[in-house]
Design a protein around this motif. Structure first.
Motif, short mmCIF file in Angstrom:
data_model
loop_
_atom_site.label_atom_id
_atom_site.label_comp_id
_atom_site.label_asym_id
_atom_site.label_seq_id
_atom_site.Cartn_x
_atom_site.Cartn_y
_atom_site.Cartn_z
N VAL A 1 0.86 -1.19 0.00
CA VAL A 1 0.00 0.00 0.00
C VAL A 1 0.89 1.23 0.00
CG1 VAL A 1 -1.85 1.22 1.19
CG2 VAL A 1 -1.75 -1.28 1.28
N THR A 2 0.78 2.06 -1.03
CA THR A 2 1.68 3.19 -1.21
C THR A 2 1.04 4.54 -0.96
OG1 THR A 2 1.20 3.27 -3.59
CG2 THR A 2 3.06 1.90 -2.87
N SER A 3 -0.26 4.58 -0.66
CA SER A 3 -0.89 5.88 -0.40
C SER A 3 -1.99 5.70 0.64
CB SER A 3 -1.47 6.49 -1.69
OG SER A 3 -2.52 5.70 -2.18
N ARG A 4 -2.29 6.81 1.30
CA ARG A 4 -3.28 6.80 2.37
C ARG A 4 -4.69 6.73 1.81
NH1 ARG A 4 -5.99 11.08 4.42
NH2 ARG A 4 -4.72 12.44 3.07
N GLY A 5 -5.60 6.15 2.58
CA GLY A 5 -7.01 6.11 2.20
C GLY A 5 -7.47 4.70 1.85
N GLY A 6 -8.76 4.61 1.54
CA GLY A 6 -9.33 3.33 1.15
C GLY A 6 -9.13 3.04 -0.32
N HIS A 7 -8.81 1.81 -0.64
CA HIS A 7 -8.55 1.41 -2.02
C HIS A 7 -9.33 0.13 -2.34
CE1 HIS A 7 -5.24 4.27 -1.81
NE2 HIS A 7 -4.78 3.63 -0.74
N GLU A 8 -10.22 0.23 -3.31
CA GLU A 8 -10.94 -0.95 -3.78
C GLU A 8 -10.00 -1.81 -4.63
OE1 GLU A 8 -13.95 -1.76 -2.98
OE2 GLU A 8 -14.63 0.09 -2.01
N LEU A 9 -10.00 -3.12 -4.34
CA LEU A 9 -9.14 -4.00 -5.12
C LEU A 9 -9.63 -4.13 -6.56
CD1 LEU A 9 -8.05 -4.64 -2.30
CD2 LEU A 9 -7.86 -7.02 -3.00
N GLY A 10 -10.93 -3.99 -6.77
CA GLY A 10 -11.46 -4.01 -8.13
C GLY A 10 -11.62 -5.42 -8.68
N ARG A 11 -11.67 -5.49 -9.98
CA ARG A 11 -11.94 -6.76 -10.65
C ARG A 11 -10.68 -7.59 -10.82
NH1 ARG A 11 -15.42 -3.72 -15.41
NH2 ARG A 11 -17.13 -3.00 -14.05
N TYR A 12 -10.88 -8.87 -11.02
CA TYR A 12 -9.78 -9.77 -11.34
C TYR A 12 -10.28 -10.80 -12.35
CZ TYR A 12 -12.00 -12.85 -7.89
OH TYR A 12 -12.90 -13.62 -7.19
N SER A 13 -9.38 -11.23 -13.21
CA SER A 13 -9.72 -12.13 -14.31
C SER A 13 -8.96 -13.44 -14.17
CB SER A 13 -9.39 -11.49 -15.67
OG SER A 13 -10.08 -10.27 -15.84
N VAL A 14 -9.68 -14.54 -14.34
CA VAL A 14 -9.05 -15.86 -14.42
C VAL A 14 -8.85 -16.17 -15.91
CG1 VAL A 14 -9.23 -18.29 -13.81
CG2 VAL A 14 -10.23 -16.56 -12.31
N ILE A 15 -7.60 -16.22 -16.33
CA ILE A 15 -7.25 -16.41 -17.74
C ILE A 15 -6.69 -17.81 -17.93
CG2 ILE A 15 -5.87 -15.53 -19.66
CD1 ILE A 15 -5.86 -12.83 -18.28
N PHE A 16 -7.20 -18.52 -18.92
CA PHE A 16 -6.79 -19.91 -19.16
C PHE A 16 -6.57 -20.13 -20.64
CE2 PHE A 16 -7.79 -24.29 -20.23
CZ PHE A 16 -6.98 -24.99 -19.35
N ARG A 17 -5.54 -20.92 -20.95
CA ARG A 17 -5.28 -21.36 -22.32
C ARG A 17 -5.06 -22.86 -22.33
NH1 ARG A 17 -1.38 -16.83 -25.28
NH2 ARG A 17 -2.87 -15.11 -25.10
N ASP A 18 -5.53 -23.49 -23.39
CA ASP A 18 -5.41 -24.94 -23.48
C ASP A 18 -3.96 -25.34 -23.68
OD1 ASP A 18 -5.01 -25.56 -26.66
OD2 ASP A 18 -6.22 -23.75 -26.32
N VAL A 19 -3.70 -26.65 -23.68
CA VAL A 19 -2.33 -27.15 -23.75
C VAL A 19 -1.64 -26.76 -25.05
CG1 VAL A 19 -2.69 -29.05 -22.15
CG2 VAL A 19 -3.25 -29.36 -24.58
N PHE A 20 -2.41 -26.54 -26.10
CA PHE A 20 -1.81 -26.15 -27.39
C PHE A 20 -1.78 -24.64 -27.57
CE2 PHE A 20 -3.95 -30.29 -28.17
CZ PHE A 20 -2.81 -31.07 -28.36
N GLY A 21 -2.39 -23.89 -26.69
CA GLY A 21 -2.43 -22.44 -26.83
C GLY A 21 -3.28 -21.96 -27.97
N LEU A 22 -4.33 -22.72 -28.29
CA LEU A 22 -5.18 -22.38 -29.44
C LEU A 22 -6.42 -21.58 -29.05
CD1 LEU A 22 -5.01 -25.81 -31.32
CD2 LEU A 22 -3.56 -23.79 -31.62
#
Length: 530
Positions: A127-148
């Motif tokens: 945490v680098t600044s004072r105040g409340g900070h919403e973490l926001g969204r996060y994405s689960v990213i997946f690629r198959d074994v071949f990367g297709l």
């Protein structure tokens, strides 16, 4: 740009290229009757089908849960975050491909970064600044074994981390100079702390046997202890100038940190404290610490709750008030004030438009401190009694293991780039090992009945408070614009000015000359004529 919540499944550039090559090979085999081309097309189509099946299977139960273990930490510290995949996520126990969790965080928490996909993904956010900070969204990213095929599922929650002001420690000289401890060890309620009050509570392990309330114990059938009730102590006020001024977030955070430090010192020494803003609104009010002397378990817990509430209130303070709107407002609580400290931004006319006397009442100890931004390269870790972060001299060493930014198609690129560059705290990074520059000494003047000390964010709070207790040189203007050097802030000798205006005295210091009292903290910084 942050993605919208939802699920997106699409082929990658590799997948599109494989599909095009498979189609061309199939058409070529039909036209030329070349069987290897048809075998190649069939193999490529089979790979596309397997990749699609893996991506569709990974979508089953693809959920994550994020938990904030440290919801409030001081600025510069790290908050612990626990991120876990849902138990029913197929990708957690079948090797269908590879993936990451990309957190789209605000800049105050490190920005966008990736975590390798696993069942449990604990990590820390600086945490680098004072105040409340919403973490926001996060994405689960997946690629198959071949990367297709590329699968992205974006989730959101209400996780939040609060950056608290940093609380330092004041030296005994600073508390005595400010009036917090008149003789260096006497508190504002020293004559009343520890008096046995009429309140009885259940006995707790560690309580003095002499404080057992035998009458209450006989009446209730269980061992009871007399609760310590401190007598009514003196009241102190901290005025935080939250007026709208130039954008100076570093100065504002430092002022709030100073306010938290003074509040902690006053509370430990048994003062009732109020913190008010430029509009006269009360930010927080604290009572004397119940555990000042021989704290009971309940007293320590009450003190901890009160301290946390005060820091949370200070963390949300905004510098956007209009002092003119409350210029004629009366502070009815100022009549009992015995000590007043004002903290504000030095923009050339500190505390302009703010009538400080209406907050001070009949206070016998008054101190006003105005801060400006420190010169570039100055060491910011000296102030407020704080210590530098281990492993570095400045903020350049505050480096976490998260690896943002994480944009682009190749979600492994941010990790490789961070390893190659070494982050902002790596050896050879700009400012990582640079020595702090020398900052000018604070100056002291008088603002009406208030001693005014003007310094920078690199100055130690204890030095500023000690400097305010020293005498103001003769001929000093009552306005904030004229000031004198702090050659002798503690009043230990003759006050030293900014120089020899008459030009008939050599004030230079040779290598063998003794050092005077111009450096109250002993940090080697020039003060006054040094």
């Amino acid at each position: 740009m942050r993605p919208r919540p939802g699920t997106v499944l699409r082929p990658t550039m590799r997948g599109v290229l494989v599909a095009v090559v498979a189609a061309l090979a199939w058409v070529l085999a039909d036209l030329t009757r070349i069987m290897p081309a048809r075998y190649l097309a069939a193999a490529l189509l089979m790979a596309l089908l397997l990749g699609l099946i893996c991506a569709l299977a990974a979508m089953i139960g693809l959920r994550a849960r994020r938990q904030v273990l440290d919801d409030a930490v001081p600025v510069g510290a790290a908050a612990r975050i626990q991120l876990d995949l849902a138990p029913g996520a197929v990708a957690a126990w079948l090797p269908l491909g590879r993936g990451v969790v990309r957190e789209h965080l605000p800049r105050a928490l490190g920005g966008t970064g990736d975590l390798p996909l696993a069942r449990a993904m604990p990590h820390r956010l600086r945490v680098t600044s004072r105040g409340g900070h919403e973490l926001g969204r996060y994405s689960v990213i997946f690629r198959d074994v071949f990367g297709l095929f590329h699968l992205r599922r974006t989730l959101s929650d209400d996780a939040r981390v609060t950056g608290l002001p940093v609380v330092g420690e004041l030296t005994p000289q600073a508390t005595a100079a400010t009036g917090i401890t008149p003789d260096g060890n006497m508190t504002a309620t020293s004559h009343g702390v520890g008096e046995i009050g009429p309140i009885a509570r259940p006995y707790a392990s560690g309580d003095d046997i002499r404080r057992v309330h035998w009458r209450a114990s006989a009446r209730t059938g269980q061992l009871m202890t007399r609760e310590e009730e401190p007598s009514a102590g003196q009241s102190a006020v901290i005025v935080l100038d939250t007026s709208r001024r130039e954008e100076a977030p570093d100065v504002e955070d430092r002022l709030v940190s100073h306010a938290a430090t003074v509040l902690e010192s006053l509370g430990v020494n048994g003062w009732q404290v109020r913190i008010v803003d430029a509009s006269g609104d009360e930010i927080i009010r604290t009572t004397p610490r119940r555990g000042v002397d021989g704290a009971s378990p309940l007293g320590r817990e009450a003190d901890a709750v009160q301290s946390r509430s005060a820091l949370l209130a200070l963390a949300e303070v905004g510098f956007d008030d209009d002092p003119a709107a409350s210029r004629h407002r009366t502070d009815h609580a100022s009549g009992q004030t015995a000590l007043a400290i004002a903290l504000g931004v030095d923009d050339g006319s500190p505390f302009e438009g703010l009538q400080l006397d209406r907050f001070a009442g009949r206070a016998t100890h008054r101190t006003a401190i105005a801060l400006s931004a420190a010169p570039a390269g100055a060491d910011p870790d000296r102030s407020a009694g704080t210590r530098p972060v281990a492993g570095g001299k400045g903020i350049g060493r505050l480096w976490t293991r998260r690896t943002g930014p994480g944009d682009g198609e190749d979600f492994g690129a941010p990790m490789r780039r961070a390893r190659a560059e070494g982050g902002p705290g790596a050896e050879g990074a700009p400012g990582a090992d640079a020595d702090p520059v020398e900052t000018p000494a604070p100056t002291r003047a008088r603002l009406g009945r208030w001693p005014l000390v003007r310094g920078t964010t690199a100055d130690d709070l204890a030095d500023l408070l000690i400097a305010a207790d020293g005498p103001v040189g003769p001929g000093t203007s009552a306005g904030p614009g004229d000031s004198v050097g702090l050659g002798d802030p503690a009043g230990l000798g003759e006050p030293a000015g900014l120089g020899d205006s008459a030009g008939d005295t050599d004030t230079s210091v040779g290598p063998d000359a003794p050092v005077g009292t111009g450096d109250p903290a002993g940090r080697g910084r020039p003060g006054g004529g040094s």
